[in-house]
Scaffold this motif. Structure first.
Motif, short mmCIF file in Angstrom:
data_model
loop_
_atom_site.label_atom_id
_atom_site.label_comp_id
_atom_site.label_asym_id
_atom_site.label_seq_id
_atom_site.Cartn_x
_atom_site.Cartn_y
_atom_site.Cartn_z
N UNK A 1 -4.39 -41.25 12.63
CA UNK A 1 -3.68 -40.41 11.96
C UNK A 1 -2.21 -40.10 12.33
N UNK A 2 -2.11 -39.84 13.42
CA UNK A 2 -0.46 -39.80 13.94
C UNK A 2 0.16 -41.04 13.88
N UNK A 3 -0.48 -42.03 13.94
CA UNK A 3 0.22 -43.37 13.85
C UNK A 3 0.67 -43.76 12.34
N UNK A 4 -0.41 -43.27 11.53
CA UNK A 4 0.09 -43.43 10.07
C UNK A 4 0.87 -42.55 9.57
N UNK A 5 0.39 -41.19 9.83
CA UNK A 5 0.99 -40.21 8.86
C UNK A 5 2.16 -39.56 9.87
N UNK A 6 2.28 -39.53 11.18
CA UNK A 6 3.08 -38.88 12.14
C UNK A 6 2.51 -37.66 12.54
N UNK A 7 3.12 -36.93 13.29
CA UNK A 7 2.54 -35.52 14.01
C UNK A 7 2.51 -34.68 12.79
N UNK A 8 3.79 -34.44 12.16
CA UNK A 8 3.63 -33.35 11.00
C UNK A 8 2.86 -33.69 9.93
N UNK A 9 2.91 -34.90 9.49
CA UNK A 9 2.12 -35.33 8.10
C UNK A 9 0.65 -35.43 8.28
N UNK A 10 0.09 -35.60 9.57
CA UNK A 10 -1.23 -35.60 9.75
C UNK A 10 -1.91 -34.12 10.12
N UNK A 11 -3.01 -33.94 9.49
CA UNK A 11 -3.61 -32.54 9.59
C UNK A 11 -4.82 -32.73 10.37
N UNK A 12 -5.41 -31.58 11.16
CA UNK A 12 -6.53 -31.54 11.64
C UNK A 12 -7.72 -31.65 10.75
N UNK A 13 -7.61 -31.45 9.61
CA UNK A 13 -8.81 -31.82 8.80
C UNK A 13 -8.89 -33.07 8.40
N UNK A 14 -7.70 -33.91 8.32
CA UNK A 14 -7.68 -35.34 8.23
C UNK A 14 -8.42 -36.10 9.52
N UNK A 15 -7.99 -35.38 10.55
CA UNK A 15 -8.63 -36.13 11.76
C UNK A 15 -10.14 -35.83 11.87
N UNK A 16 -10.49 -34.61 11.58
CA UNK A 16 -11.96 -34.48 11.42
C UNK A 16 -12.82 -35.51 10.59
N UNK A 17 -12.23 -35.57 9.39
CA UNK A 17 -12.88 -36.39 8.45
C UNK A 17 -12.81 -37.84 8.87
N UNK A 18 -11.67 -38.29 9.64
CA UNK A 18 -11.66 -39.75 10.12
C UNK A 18 -12.80 -39.83 11.53
N UNK A 19 -12.88 -38.92 11.95
CA UNK A 19 -14.02 -38.65 13.03
C UNK A 19 -15.24 -38.57 12.80
#
Length: 207
Positions: A29-47
């Motif tokens: 998520x950080x690689x694709x969206x950057x720190x500001x673009x990635x959200x915790x919700x997105x990380x949870x979904x990916x995980x």
């Protein structure tokens, strides 16, 4: 952000269930969206976990990024230290092996290396201090080798500190342009940058 990366996951199994999938999902998520673009919700979904469970592991996005970078630094330090210890020879040989280990880490974990140089700016306070301290331990390996070579006369550079810093910068920058379909193999790239490093410190002929 550059989303190219090796297929090798950075985080292996840890003592806590679901932690490795969360950290690897955050890395992507950080690689694709950057720190500001990635959200915790997105990380949870990916995980494949819930947002509330993610917060049980990491109280903030900054803590998540800091843990990722700490683990990346730990692996880089381990690889570099072991490479230098194995060779056990003079400064030129140790510098060569340290550079090769660093380059191979970047190729194996390109996305982690890229996130490390591009997203650390968003960390503050103790999170940032921990990452900087971990990064400085790897830099110290190069500082010590180059200082020893300069003191012995093997390296002619009048700027050993700057040379050591620029060698590390050169290696980490590979993450911004490397592609596994390029003309150089992982091993060739490592050898080439070892050659560059020895030239940068002005290694005397015959070494």
């Amino acid at each position: 952000m550059n989303s190219r990366s090796s297929s090798v996951a950075l985080i292996g199994e840890t003592g806590r269930r679901n932690e490795a999938p969360i950290l690897n999902a955050a890395l992507v998520a950080f690689g694709e969206e950057g720190f500001n673009g990635a959200s915790m919700r997105e990380v949870a979904k990916r995980a494949g976990t819930s947002l509330s469970n993610l917060y049980n592991y990491f109280p903030s996005k900054a803590h998540l990024l800091a843990e990722l970078l700490r683990r990346a630094n730990d692996e880089l330090l381990d690889r570099t230290s072991r490479a230098v210890e194995r060779i056990g020879d003079g400064p030129a040989a140790r510098l060569r092996e340290a550079v090769k280990a660093y380059v191979e880490f970047v190729v194996d974990h390109q996305l982690a290396a890229l996130v490390a140089i591009s997203e650390v700016r968003y960390l503050q306070g103790e999170n940032r201090d921990q990452v900087v301290r971990a990064r400085d331990r790897t830099q110290a390996i190069f500082d010590e080798i180059v200082a020893e070579g300069a003191a012995s006369g093997l390296f002619a550079t009048p700027y050993p500190q700057d040379a050591a810093r620029n060698i590390v910068t050169m290696c980490s920058a590979i993450s911004t342009w490397y592609h596994d379909t390029g003309r150089l193999s992982r091993e060739d790239l490592a050898q080439q940058h070892a050659h560059y490093a020895l030239a940068l410190v002005e290694t005397r002929p015959g070494h």
